[in-house]
Enzyme design. Structure first.
Site, PDB file in Angstrom:
ATOM      1  N   ASN A  18       0.862  -1.182   0.000  1.00  9.04           N
ATOM      2  CA  ASN A  18       0.000   0.000   0.000  1.00  9.04           C
ATOM      3  C   ASN A  18       0.905   1.241   0.000  1.00  9.04           C
ATOM      4  O   ASN A  18       1.717   1.420   0.912  1.00  9.04           O
ATOM      5  CB  ASN A  18      -0.896  -0.040   1.252  1.00  9.04           C
ATOM      6  N   HIS A  21       1.003   6.218   1.920  1.00 11.05           N
ATOM      7  CA  HIS A  21       1.758   7.147   2.758  1.00 11.05           C
ATOM      8  C   HIS A  21       2.975   7.746   2.066  1.00 11.05           C
ATOM      9  O   HIS A  21       3.582   8.681   2.591  1.00 11.05           O
ATOM     10  CB  HIS A  21       2.090   6.512   4.099  1.00 11.05           C
ATOM     11  N   HIS A  54      -5.639   3.670  -1.678  1.00 11.45           N
ATOM     12  CA  HIS A  54      -6.999   4.044  -1.281  1.00 11.45           C
ATOM     13  C   HIS A  54      -7.247   5.455  -1.781  1.00 11.45           C
ATOM     14  O   HIS A  54      -6.652   6.412  -1.279  1.00 11.45           O
ATOM     15  CB  HIS A  54      -7.097   3.971   0.253  1.00 11.45           C
ATOM     16  N   ARG A  56      -9.364   8.295  -1.477  1.00 14.78           N
ATOM     17  CA  ARG A  56     -10.395   8.728  -0.536  1.00 14.78           C
ATOM     18  C   ARG A  56     -11.176   9.899  -1.112  1.00 14.78           C
ATOM     19  O   ARG A  56     -10.679  10.640  -1.969  1.00 14.78           O
ATOM     20  CB  ARG A  56      -9.754   9.155   0.796  1.00 14.78           C
ATOM     21  N   ARG A  60      -6.851  12.888   0.446  1.00  9.35           N
ATOM     22  CA  ARG A  60      -5.809  13.344   1.382  1.00  9.35           C
ATOM     23  C   ARG A  60      -4.438  12.760   1.052  1.00  9.35           C
ATOM     24  O   ARG A  60      -3.438  13.308   1.427  1.00  9.35           O
ATOM     25  CB  ARG A  60      -6.187  13.038   2.821  1.00  9.35           C
ATOM     26  N   GLU A  81      -8.594   0.337  -3.494  1.00  8.30           N
ATOM     27  CA  GLU A  81      -9.372   0.365  -2.246  1.00  8.30           C
ATOM     28  C   GLU A  81     -10.232   1.620  -2.240  1.00  8.30           C
ATOM     29  O   GLU A  81      -9.748   2.715  -2.542  1.00  8.30           O
ATOM     30  CB  GLU A  81      -8.384   0.362  -1.073  1.00  8.30           C
ATOM     31  N   THR A 111      -7.367   6.643   9.706  1.00  8.98           N
ATOM     32  CA  THR A 111      -7.215   5.532   8.779  1.00  8.98           C
ATOM     33  C   THR A 111      -8.484   4.693   8.878  1.00  8.98           C
ATOM     34  O   THR A 111      -9.336   4.965   9.733  1.00  8.98           O
ATOM     35  CB  THR A 111      -5.959   4.695   9.124  1.00  8.98           C
ATOM     36  N   THR A 112      -8.641   3.709   8.012  1.00  9.04           N
ATOM     37  CA  THR A 112      -9.854   2.883   8.048  1.00  9.04           C
ATOM     38  C   THR A 112      -9.965   2.231   9.431  1.00  9.04           C
ATOM     39  O   THR A 112      -9.026   1.598   9.899  1.00  9.04           O
ATOM     40  CB  THR A 112      -9.772   1.789   6.957  1.00  9.04           C
ATOM     41  N   GLU A 163     -11.199  -9.348   2.678  1.00  8.25           N
ATOM     42  CA  GLU A 163      -9.933  -8.958   3.301  1.00  8.25           C
ATOM     43  C   GLU A 163     -10.203  -8.895   4.798  1.00  8.25           C
ATOM     44  O   GLU A 163     -11.006  -8.071   5.274  1.00  8.25           O
ATOM     45  CB  GLU A 163      -9.434  -7.606   2.789  1.00  8.25           C
ATOM     46  N   HIS A 203      -4.061  -4.500   7.581  1.00  8.75           N
ATOM     47  CA  HIS A 203      -4.202  -3.391   8.528  1.00  8.75           C
ATOM     48  C   HIS A 203      -3.353  -3.617   9.767  1.00  8.75           C
ATOM     49  O   HIS A 203      -3.567  -4.567  10.507  1.00  8.75           O
ATOM     50  CB  HIS A 203      -5.646  -3.117   8.941  1.00  8.75           C
TER      51      HIS A 203
HETATM   52  N1  PXP Z   1      -6.116  -2.877   4.121  1.00  8.98           N
HETATM   53  C1  PXP Z   1      -7.019  -1.885   4.219  1.00  8.98           C
HETATM   54  C2  PXP Z   1      -8.412  -2.177   3.802  1.00  8.98           C
HETATM   55  C3  PXP Z   1      -6.652  -0.607   4.669  1.00  8.98           C
HETATM   56  O1  PXP Z   1      -7.573   0.366   4.763  1.00  8.98           O
HETATM   57  C4  PXP Z   1      -5.325  -0.361   5.007  1.00  8.98           C
HETATM   58  C5  PXP Z   1      -4.896   1.020   5.446  1.00  8.98           C
HETATM   59  O2  PXP Z   1      -4.973   1.893   4.387  1.00  8.98           O
HETATM   60  C6  PXP Z   1      -4.393  -1.418   4.884  1.00  8.98           C
HETATM   61  C7  PXP Z   1      -4.810  -2.673   4.462  1.00  8.98           C
HETATM   62  C8  PXP Z   1      -2.952  -1.230   5.222  1.00  8.98           C
HETATM   63  O3  PXP Z   1      -2.850  -0.924   6.572  1.00  8.98           O
HETATM   64  P1  PXP Z   1      -1.463  -0.435   7.157  1.00  8.98           P
HETATM   65  O4  PXP Z   1      -1.133   0.866   6.505  1.00  8.98           O
HETATM   66  O5  PXP Z   1      -1.735  -0.318   8.617  1.00  8.98           O
HETATM   67  O6  PXP Z   1      -0.455  -1.507   6.823  1.00  8.98           O
END
Ligand code: PXP
Length: 251
Positions: A18, A21, A54, A56, A60, A81, A111-112, A163, A203
């Site tokens: 992901n 960030h 993601h 959004r 952001r 996502e 965050t989610t 997921e 996550h």
């Molecule tokens: N899966 C989903 C559905 C998420 O919303 C996120 C965070 O954006 C992640 C995985 C990845 O989480 P993390 O950044 O904590 O590794």
């Protein structure tokens, strides 16, 4: 056995990186660097099986332009996502993502924060959300807590994957809670697999908590990790960081 056979390498465990960030850092200064698209290329070179982002509502981190540029360079799985809004459905089907991961989204959250409430969204998903994705040939993954009911509804709707939300496991501060969360995740993975769903997860996973998770939870396919990888990459370089996580996940 899976309803969809687009998945790149069957049921082997994979890391999806992901890259949200990287965009967070870029946007903090209103610059063009660091570029999340460059990060995606490095992550795939280091063995990631695909990229997650993601988009959004408030843009952001990832922005529309990033999505189009990412689509051009991603060679593995392109996992979009998003919250199930009309705007996002249009962008995602237009760009023909490989996989859409549907998540709840609220403006205030950092965050989610949790999985989808499947009982609440079931009718809307069946009638309005799923048809455009099915028509576009995009596989659907539902971000759910390890709850029997949410998984049963995901299968009833004929999603391709769930997921499993690993946040409660990742945030556990005591051994008994951690153990209990691992058991919930294990039971959920077994149930989802038996119902013909692909089992993805993510996550809060990091270099400390990933191994016990892999040891306890069977049938895992795509594991999405963002924050911990980008944080580690500051000190070790993204390519090294991703290689190390891929080697743990591949066992
Ligand atoms: N899966 C989903 C559905 C998420 O919303 C996120 C965070 O954006 C992640 C995985 C990845 O989480 P993390 O950044 O904590 O590794």
């Amino acid at each position: 056995m899976y309803r969809f056979n687009f998945f790149h390498n069957g049921t082997m465990r994979n890391l999806l990186v992901n890259i949200d960030h990287v965009a967070t850092l870029r946007n903090a200064r209103g610059e063009t660097v660091p570029d999340p698209v460059e990060a995606a290329m490095v992550a795939e070179k280091a063995g990631a099986a695909g990229i997650v982002f993601h988009l959004r509502e408030d843009r952001r981190h990832i922005r529309d332009d990033d999505v189009y540029r990412l689509r051009k360079v991603t060679r593995g799985l392109f996992d979009f996502e998003m919250a199930a809004t009309d705007e996002m459905i249009e962008i995602c089907t237009g760009i023909k993502a490989d996989l859409v991961t549907l998540v709840p989204e609220s403006r205030e959250e950092l965050t989610t924060e949790g999985g989808l409430d499947m009982r609440k969204v079931r009718d809307d998903y069946r009638e309005k959300v799923f048809p455009p994705f099915k028509q576009a040939g995009i596989a659907i993954s539902l971000f759910v807590d390890p709850s029997e009911e949410d998984i049963a509804i995901s299968a009833e709707l004929e999603a391709e994957a769930v997921e499993l939300h690993t946040g409660s496991y990742a945030n556990a501060t005591t051994d008994p809670v951690r153990k209990n969360e691992l058991k919930r995740l294990r039971d959920a993975a077994i149930q989802a697999h038996e119902l013909g769903l692909r089992v993805n997860a993510g996550h809060g996973l990091n270099f400390e908590n990933i191994q016990p998770f892999l040891d306890h939870v069977p049938h895992l396919a795509d594991i999405s990790i963002g924050h911990a990888l980008i944080a580690d990459a500051l000190f070790n370089g993204l390519e090294n960081t991703v290689r190390r996580m891929v080697s743990i996940i591949k066992g």
